[in-house]
Design a protein around this motif. Structure first.
Motif, PDB file in Angstrom:
ATOM      1  N   LEU A 198       0.325 -15.980  -3.929  1.00 57.63           N
ATOM      2  CA  LEU A 198      -0.200 -15.652  -2.610  1.00 57.63           C
ATOM      3  C   LEU A 198      -0.111 -14.150  -2.337  1.00 57.63           C
ATOM      4  N   ILE A 199       0.992 -13.539  -2.717  1.00 57.91           N
ATOM      5  CA  ILE A 199       1.157 -12.095  -2.532  1.00 57.91           C
ATOM      6  C   ILE A 199       0.100 -11.328  -3.332  1.00 57.91           C
ATOM      7  N   LEU A 200      -0.184 -11.770  -4.547  1.00 61.08           N
ATOM      8  CA  LEU A 200      -1.202 -11.116  -5.371  1.00 61.08           C
ATOM      9  C   LEU A 200      -2.586 -11.236  -4.744  1.00 61.08           C
ATOM     10  N   ILE A 201      -2.886 -12.395  -4.144  1.00 63.96           N
ATOM     11  CA  ILE A 201      -4.176 -12.576  -3.470  1.00 63.96           C
ATOM     12  C   ILE A 201      -4.301 -11.617  -2.294  1.00 63.96           C
ATOM     13  N   LEU A 202      -3.271 -11.526  -1.477  1.00 60.20           N
ATOM     14  CA  LEU A 202      -3.311 -10.664  -0.296  1.00 60.20           C
ATOM     15  C   LEU A 202      -3.437  -9.190  -0.671  1.00 60.20           C
ATOM     16  N   ARG A 203      -2.824  -8.792  -1.757  1.00 57.97           N
ATOM     17  CA  ARG A 203      -2.921  -7.392  -2.180  1.00 57.97           C
ATOM     18  C   ARG A 203      -4.335  -7.019  -2.590  1.00 57.97           C
ATOM     19  N   ARG A 204      -5.106  -8.000  -3.073  1.00 62.41           N
ATOM     20  CA  ARG A 204      -6.477  -7.717  -3.497  1.00 62.41           C
ATOM     21  C   ARG A 204      -7.463  -7.716  -2.334  1.00 62.41           C
TER      22      ARG A 204
END
Length: 438
Positions: A198-204
């Motif tokens: 989820l953190i990786l998705i939000l960073r993109r």
């Protein structure tokens, strides 16, 4: 969504779901054989009770965030994703801790039984389970359907099986307590993995911090309606097992759990299709594309019925052989219940996927009324049939209630959205649709 895209996504999700069913059935077989009917019945009862307690802990926030994130993808109103997500997690954390504290207090005053002792341990599972559901629901709202399916199905079942079987072999203890403790470990592991994703998705996403943040009052108000809907829906799905556990023995619960697990195989196609389309319903409704919604719903209904029929028919007519080969002869008394449950699922598929359509188009309050009616039907039938028929009576009650639920929801979809999701389409009229559409 075009039929080709629907079939492709459903095939991908379905392949994951099929693998999950293989792993989940393997999990059920190993636990059922190693624990025996009595211990397995205790384990099944506690898992069911914890699943019910997780619903108020989640407060309907996974469904709310799935809907609003998916709707933001199809509408003009931006949503501050990071702020809304953090607020959702905080609310769920407070609720989960409160439920665990109250539950532990109540258990201090209950009779000392195998179930109450195991519940004291199982209650702690509410916290990672609730957080996991929120994280998975957010990922689903972003359109990561395959990732959502992986987390909520095969990875969870696989982690439970791998950790559970390893612990039992290493400790040389085959008890319900070990099974519950390893399920807790599996939820915690999957929660950490899901949060990293989820953190990786939000960073993109460059728009993660822009737009409107969901207000606390809005989250609690709308989420509580989703929650109440989920509570009584879960109660509808589990009241048969719970009443059986109260009126019968742990062995009867263990036998019936085997039948219920087998029946879930029939819902394989339904789960795959709804996993793909749930956020799409919200997007198409937000965009006002009712024609595309009707077309997509009709395709979904036929896929659900086709896949369900292929799985249901062998279970309806060959349940005794299936259970004997898979679970062993000691579980064959559950075969008739399995046949009834499989037939109930198949009949309910005639009415398509009305529940998720209502939930994702702002009609979740109507679902609450419909599931409450069906819950009353199931409870009354359980109380009447279980004392004399045991697990068979529970299976009849559950199947009749499920068919009633899907039929009433199908009528509601046609009335309020003008969309007919039944397989028979124009052959049967549900009356006038709202706005005069017949």
């Amino acid at each position: 969504m075009q039929l080709r895209s629907l079939i492709q996504l459903t095939a991908s999700v379905g392949a994951i779901g099929l693998l999950d069913r293989v792993v989940a059935v393997g999990l059920g077989i190993i636990f059922a054989r190693w624990l025996g009917p009595d211990e397995f019945g205790t384990y099944a009862f506690v898992v069911t009770a914890i699943a019910l307690l997780c619903i108020p802990a989640k407060l309907g926030i996974p469904e709310l965030l799935t809907r609003d994130i998916a709707a933001a993808r199809g509408g003009a109103e931006p949503l501050a994703l990071a702020g809304s997500i953090v607020k959702g997690f905080a609310i769920v954390g407070i609720a989960a801790i409160a439920i665990v504290a109250v539950g532990q207090l109540v258990l201090q005053f209950t009779a000392d039984t195998p179930i109450s002792r195991l519940m004291r341990i199982g209650l702690w599972m509410v916290i990672p389970s609730a957080f996991f559901e929120v994280a998975a629901g957010i990922i689903r709202g972003f359109g990561r359907t395959i990732a959502f399916q992986l987390y909520g199905s095969v990875l969870l079942s696989g982690a439970t099986l791998g950790i559970g079987a390893s612990a039992m072999i290493l400790l040389d203890q085959y008890t319900a307590r070990i099974a519950i403790e390893t399920r807790f470990a599996a939820f915690t592991l999957l929660l950490m993995t899901c949060c990293v994703h989820l953190i990786l998705i939000l960073r993109r996403l460059s728009s993660a911090d822009g737009g409107r943040i969901l207000g606390t009052g809005e989250i609690l108000s709308t989420g509580s309606r989703f929650m109440f809907n989920s509570v009584i829906n879960m109660a509808l799905m589990r009241v048969d097992l719970l009443v059986l556990g109260i009126l019968a023995t742990e062995k009867a619960v263990g036998l019936y759990r085997v039948a219920a697990e087998g029946g879930l195989l029939v819902a394989f196609g339904y789960t795959a299709v709804t996993t793909v389309l749930t956020p799409e319903y919200a997007r198409m409704h937000k965009a006002g594309d009712r024609e595309q919604l009707q077309k997509t719903v009709r395709h979904a209904t036929w896929l659900i019925l086709l896949i369900g029929g292929l799985i249901a028919l062998p279970l309806i007519f060959g349940s005794h052989l299936v259970i004997g080969l898979v679970f062993g002869e000691s579980y064959t008394p559950a075969s008739f219940a399995l046949s009834i449950i499989a037939a109930g699922y198949l009949v309910s598929f005639l009415f398509g996927d009305p529940i998720y359509i209502l939930n994702m188009t702002g009609h979740h309050d109507r679902v609450t009324l419909l599931v409450a009616i069906s819950l009353v039907v199931s409870l009354v039938l359980c109380l009447v049939l279980i004392p004399s028929l045991g697990g068979t009576g529970a299976a009849i009650a559950a199947s009749v209630a499920l068919i009633c639920y899907r039929y009433l929801a199908c009528r509601a979809v046609y009335r309020w959205l003008g969309v007919n999701c039944a397989v028979f389409g124009g052959m049967v009229s549900f009356g006038k649709a709202r706005g005069g559409r017949a």
